[in-house]
Design a protein around this motif. Structure first.
Motif, PDB file in Angstrom:
ATOM      1  N   SER A   1       0.715  -1.221   0.095  1.00 34.96           N
ATOM      2  CA  SER A   1       0.015   0.096  -0.103  1.00 34.96           C
ATOM      3  C   SER A   1       0.751   1.259  -0.089  1.00 34.96           C
ATOM      4  N   TRP A   2       2.189   1.229   0.464  1.00 33.80           N
ATOM      5  CA  TRP A   2       2.920   2.369   0.300  1.00 33.80           C
ATOM      6  C   TRP A   2       3.614   2.733  -0.800  1.00 33.80           C
ATOM      7  N   ALA A   3       3.748   1.609  -1.673  1.00 35.93           N
ATOM      8  CA  ALA A   3       4.625   1.698  -2.899  1.00 35.93           C
ATOM      9  C   ALA A   3       4.396   3.098  -3.759  1.00 35.93           C
ATOM     10  N   ARG A   4       2.996   3.490  -3.720  1.00 36.04           N
ATOM     11  CA  ARG A   4       2.817   4.850  -4.571  1.00 36.04           C
ATOM     12  C   ARG A   4       3.556   5.972  -3.737  1.00 36.04           C
ATOM     13  N   TYR A   5       3.618   5.987  -2.688  1.00 33.64           N
ATOM     14  CA  TYR A   5       4.432   6.963  -2.020  1.00 33.64           C
ATOM     15  C   TYR A   5       5.980   6.709  -1.969  1.00 33.64           C
ATOM     16  N   GLY A   6       6.399   5.903  -2.528  1.00 34.47           N
ATOM     17  CA  GLY A   6       7.950   5.662  -2.623  1.00 34.47           C
ATOM     18  C   GLY A   6       8.553   5.380  -0.991  1.00 34.47           C
ATOM     19  N   VAL A   7       7.769   4.988  -0.156  1.00 31.04           N
ATOM     20  CA  VAL A   7       8.352   4.498   0.970  1.00 31.04           C
ATOM     21  C   VAL A   7       8.409   3.293   1.280  1.00 31.04           C
TER      22      VAL A   7
END
Length: 414
Positions: A246-252
């Motif tokens: 779920s955090w892939a889109r935030y680059g974290v």
């Protein structure tokens, strides 16, 4: 609308259950925490529909509280699980499905170098916390106020049967609040083992909030600086928002992440995925369960993840969520109500303005049941890939009828 059958079978089952099970039903699926109009027992499910014990059919917007991501009784997923079941499920050790699934997850999740498997989300979050402590030699875990991470003493939302010692090494902060997080980090000092965050803020009965990229980046930097683990509790949202995590889109990238619910489209499975830095810690702890190597659920997970990775299932689910959100907003306004619809469209939270005691929400959801849609008055809901435009339009027609019913009953906007 087909006339709704009386809940005679449901009542009978609940009465029988209460004689042999405390309260009849326990935990988050106990409908006494929602309202008397909700059916407690169900007879079958298919696609995006469920049937209660009395045979009433509903378009379902809870999706088994999250596990149903592709559709109930998904033919390919169930065929994979049953084919493995024919060979054997629980044995003296794992089958090749464990290796196949682990390889698939490491290849798919953007942050994973290794995986471990469990059965429930609580198993997975607990294993993450244990690994963080083992790897760092520290004790303090930072958790956001109001966040849900499972139902065992260290994290349960209920304090009944829980001792202060169970929570002795938890420190609270406010989600998306950098100042609050920094204060918790300072309080932990040299004893900071990990920062535990849900994929987004999805506390019960409150507006949902997506994570702020600056907040996630700050938490990541703090863990890099202190050597603590950044832990993602992706149990509820994992494999529903983004197959990469779920955090892939935030680059974290988290150091450790917990998955369950949608990972196997309803077959019982959970997983922890971690980075190379925490591999040794994961190898040192003792964590196990009699059913954790079950290969049928692993086969189901392989097929589920492959479908999510190789199809437009998640994009379709999001589109259906947006269709439902837009229609519900228009219909509610026409009846004089103002909704607060927050969070991802495929995991919607729907609350009414000024409805502090949930009087309106409870009445609306009860009326919606009578019109054939299953909603929740205070918990985030879920859509799945089996919802079609026609299903959404039928659900909106039912919602229109539910709003008309509560207005006729004198329940008006606050």
């Amino acid at each position: 609308m087909t006339a709704r059958l009386l809940n005679s079978r449901d009542t009978e089952l609940l009465e029988r259950a209460r004689r042999v099970v405390p309260n009849g039903v326990w935990g988050h699926m106990a409908t006494r925490a929602i309202g008397p109009d909700y059916p407690q027992f169900f007879s079958k499910s298919d696609g995006c529909r469920v049937w209660d014990a009395d045979g009433n059919e509903y378009i379902d917007f809870m999706c088994a509280w999250g596990p149903n991501v592709l559709g109930y009784r998904h033919a390919e997923v169930d065929a994979a699980a049953l084919a493995q079941m024919d060979k054997g499920d629980i044995g003296n050790g794992p089958t090749d499905k464990m290796v196949e699934l682990a390889e698939l997850l490491v290849d798919t999740l953007d942050h994973a170098d290794w995986t471990l498997f469990q059965k429930n989300g609580t198993d997975a979050t607990t294993v993450c916390v244990t690994i963080a402590r083992a790897a760092t030699g520290r004790r303090k875990i930072l958790v956001a106020r109001g966040a849900y991470h499972g139902a065992v003493p260290w994290c349960s939302p209920s304090l009944v049967g829980v001792t202060s010692e169970d929570r002795a090494h938890l420190i609270l902060f406010d989600y998306n609040d950098i100042t609050s997080l920094d204060a918790a980090i300072a309080e932990a000092g040299d004893d900071l083992a990990g920062i535990l965050l849900t994929a987004f803020k999805h506390d019960v009965g409150k507006d949902q909030h997506l994570p702020e990229k600056a907040f996630l980046a700050h938490a990541r930097a703090a863990c890099d600086r202190t050597g603590a683990a950044l832990i993602l509790d992706d149990v509820r949202a994992g494999f529903r928002l983004d197959v990469r995590g779920s955090w892939a889109r935030y680059g974290v990238k988290p150091d450790l992440a917990a998955y369950s619910k949608a990972i196997a489209n309803g077959w019982p499975l959970a997983a922890v995925a971690g980075s190379e830095r925490f591999r040794d810690g994961a190898g040192k702890i003792f964590t196990t369960g009699s059913f954790w190597y079950g290969s049928a659920a692993m086969a189901a997970a392989v097929k589920t993840v492959q479908i999510l990775r190789d199809s437009d299932a998640l994009a379709h689910t999001e589109a259906m969520g947006e269709r439902f959100r837009a229609g519900l907003s228009s219909i509610s306004a026409r009846h004089g109500f103002t909704l607060r619809q927050t969070g991802p469209a495929q995991m919607p939270m729907v609350l009414f303005d000024g409805d502090q005691d949930l009087r309106i929400a409870n009445a609306f959801c009860a009326a919606a049941l009578r019109h054939g849609i299953y909603l929740h008055p205070k918990h985030n809901m879920f859509l799945c890939a089996a919802h079609t435009p026609d299903d959404i339009d039928r659900a909106l027609e039912a919602a229109d009828g539910a709003f008309a019913d509560i207005v006729s009953a004198g329940i008006l906007a606050a």
